[in-house]
Design a protein around this motif. Structure first.
Motif, PDB file in Angstrom:
ATOM      1  N   UNK A   1       0.835  -1.186   0.000  1.00  0.00           N
ATOM      2  CA  UNK A   1       0.000   0.000   0.000  1.00  0.00           C
ATOM      3  C   UNK A   1       0.881   1.251   0.000  1.00  0.00           C
ATOM      4  N   UNK A   2       1.955   1.205   0.794  1.00  0.00           N
ATOM      5  CA  UNK A   2       2.830   2.377   0.875  1.00  0.00           C
ATOM      6  C   UNK A   2       3.490   2.682  -0.466  1.00  0.00           C
ATOM      7  N   UNK A   3       3.884   1.619  -1.192  1.00  0.00           N
ATOM      8  CA  UNK A   3       4.514   1.840  -2.504  1.00  0.00           C
ATOM      9  C   UNK A   3       3.541   2.500  -3.469  1.00  0.00           C
ATOM     10  N   UNK A   4       2.290   2.067  -3.420  1.00  0.00           N
ATOM     11  CA  UNK A   4       1.281   2.667  -4.303  1.00  0.00           C
ATOM     12  C   UNK A   4       1.063   4.130  -3.967  1.00  0.00           C
ATOM     13  N   UNK A   5       0.843   4.425  -2.692  1.00  0.00           N
ATOM     14  CA  UNK A   5       0.606   5.813  -2.272  1.00  0.00           C
ATOM     15  C   UNK A   5       1.817   6.673  -2.609  1.00  0.00           C
ATOM     16  N   UNK A   6       3.017   6.123  -2.400  1.00  0.00           N
ATOM     17  CA  UNK A   6       4.243   6.857  -2.729  1.00  0.00           C
ATOM     18  C   UNK A   6       4.350   7.121  -4.230  1.00  0.00           C
ATOM     19  N   UNK A   7       4.022   6.127  -5.046  1.00  0.00           N
ATOM     20  CA  UNK A   7       4.087   6.301  -6.506  1.00  0.00           C
ATOM     21  C   UNK A   7       3.084   7.350  -6.971  1.00  0.00           C
ATOM     22  N   UNK A   8       1.893   7.364  -6.388  1.00  0.00           N
ATOM     23  CA  UNK A   8       0.880   8.346  -6.788  1.00  0.00           C
ATOM     24  C   UNK A   8       1.281   9.744  -6.307  1.00  0.00           C
ATOM     25  N   UNK A  50      -6.464   7.937 -16.504  1.00  0.00           N
ATOM     26  CA  UNK A  50      -5.684   7.145 -15.546  1.00  0.00           C
ATOM     27  C   UNK A  50      -5.235   8.012 -14.377  1.00  0.00           C
ATOM     28  N   UNK A  51      -4.784   9.225 -14.684  1.00  0.00           N
ATOM     29  CA  UNK A  51      -4.319  10.159 -13.651  1.00  0.00           C
ATOM     30  C   UNK A  51      -5.424  10.426 -12.626  1.00  0.00           C
ATOM     31  N   UNK A  52      -6.603  10.742 -13.101  1.00  0.00           N
ATOM     32  CA  UNK A  52      -7.704  11.040 -12.172  1.00  0.00           C
ATOM     33  C   UNK A  52      -8.133   9.777 -11.419  1.00  0.00           C
ATOM     34  N   UNK A  53      -8.122   8.633 -12.076  1.00  0.00           N
ATOM     35  CA  UNK A  53      -8.472   7.375 -11.418  1.00  0.00           C
ATOM     36  C   UNK A  53      -7.476   7.047 -10.309  1.00  0.00           C
ATOM     37  N   UNK A  54      -6.189   7.143 -10.607  1.00  0.00           N
ATOM     38  CA  UNK A  54      -5.152   6.829  -9.621  1.00  0.00           C
ATOM     39  C   UNK A  54      -5.225   7.763  -8.417  1.00  0.00           C
ATOM     40  N   UNK A  55      -5.502   9.043  -8.666  1.00  0.00           N
ATOM     41  CA  UNK A  55      -5.648   9.991  -7.551  1.00  0.00           C
ATOM     42  C   UNK A  55      -6.858   9.645  -6.691  1.00  0.00           C
ATOM     43  N   UNK A  56      -7.964   9.289  -7.319  1.00  0.00           N
ATOM     44  CA  UNK A  56      -9.182   8.956  -6.575  1.00  0.00           C
ATOM     45  C   UNK A  56      -8.987   7.702  -5.730  1.00  0.00           C
TER      46      UNK A  56
END
Length: 131
Positions: A1-8, A50-56
């Protein structure tokens, strides 16, 4: 989870002009992430979507599941299962969550790379025009 949040977060800090992503796809980086969409719509999305989806999704992941109602009747039914069944169920869901987060992390990293590539091309064009 941390890697995902960090990547976003990195994606959000890098992408200063999300509108540059409109109509841009990751066709040249197709191997960067897996597309396991059952309806195939992920290949039709542009990077802005994709950008808006990943942020949401990041916002939802950071907010946790507090907004969900955990008082449903099926919860009592699950509590009556044996310990082994619960461990299997837990492992199944954690594995699925891990696969999804890995794919989303790859998508965020690919989007960031593509944006940097676009900005590099824009900067090269500006340098060429100055000469």
């Amino acid at each position: 989870m941390e890697r995902y949040v960090s990547a976003v977060r990195k994606m959000e800090q890098t992408v200063m002009f999300p509108s540059l992503l409109l109509g841009v796809s990751l066709e040249d980086q197709a191997g960067t992430f897996e597309t396991n969409s059952s309806n195939g719509d992920s290949s039709e999305r542009d990077l802005y979507e994709d950008y808006t989806l990943l942020k949401a999704i990041k916002g939802r992941a950071e907010g946790g599941l507090a907004a969900l109602d955990f008082q449903n009747p099926s919860l009592k039914e699950e509590e009556s299962k044996e310990k082994a069944d619960l461990e299997d169920l837990f492992h199944y869901h954690v594995s699925g969550l891990h696969r999804v987060l890995t794919q989303l992390t790859r998508r965020a990293n690919a989007l960031t790379s593509k944006y940097n590539e676009i900005m590099g091309q824009i900067n090269q064009n500006e340098i060429s025009l100055r000469w």
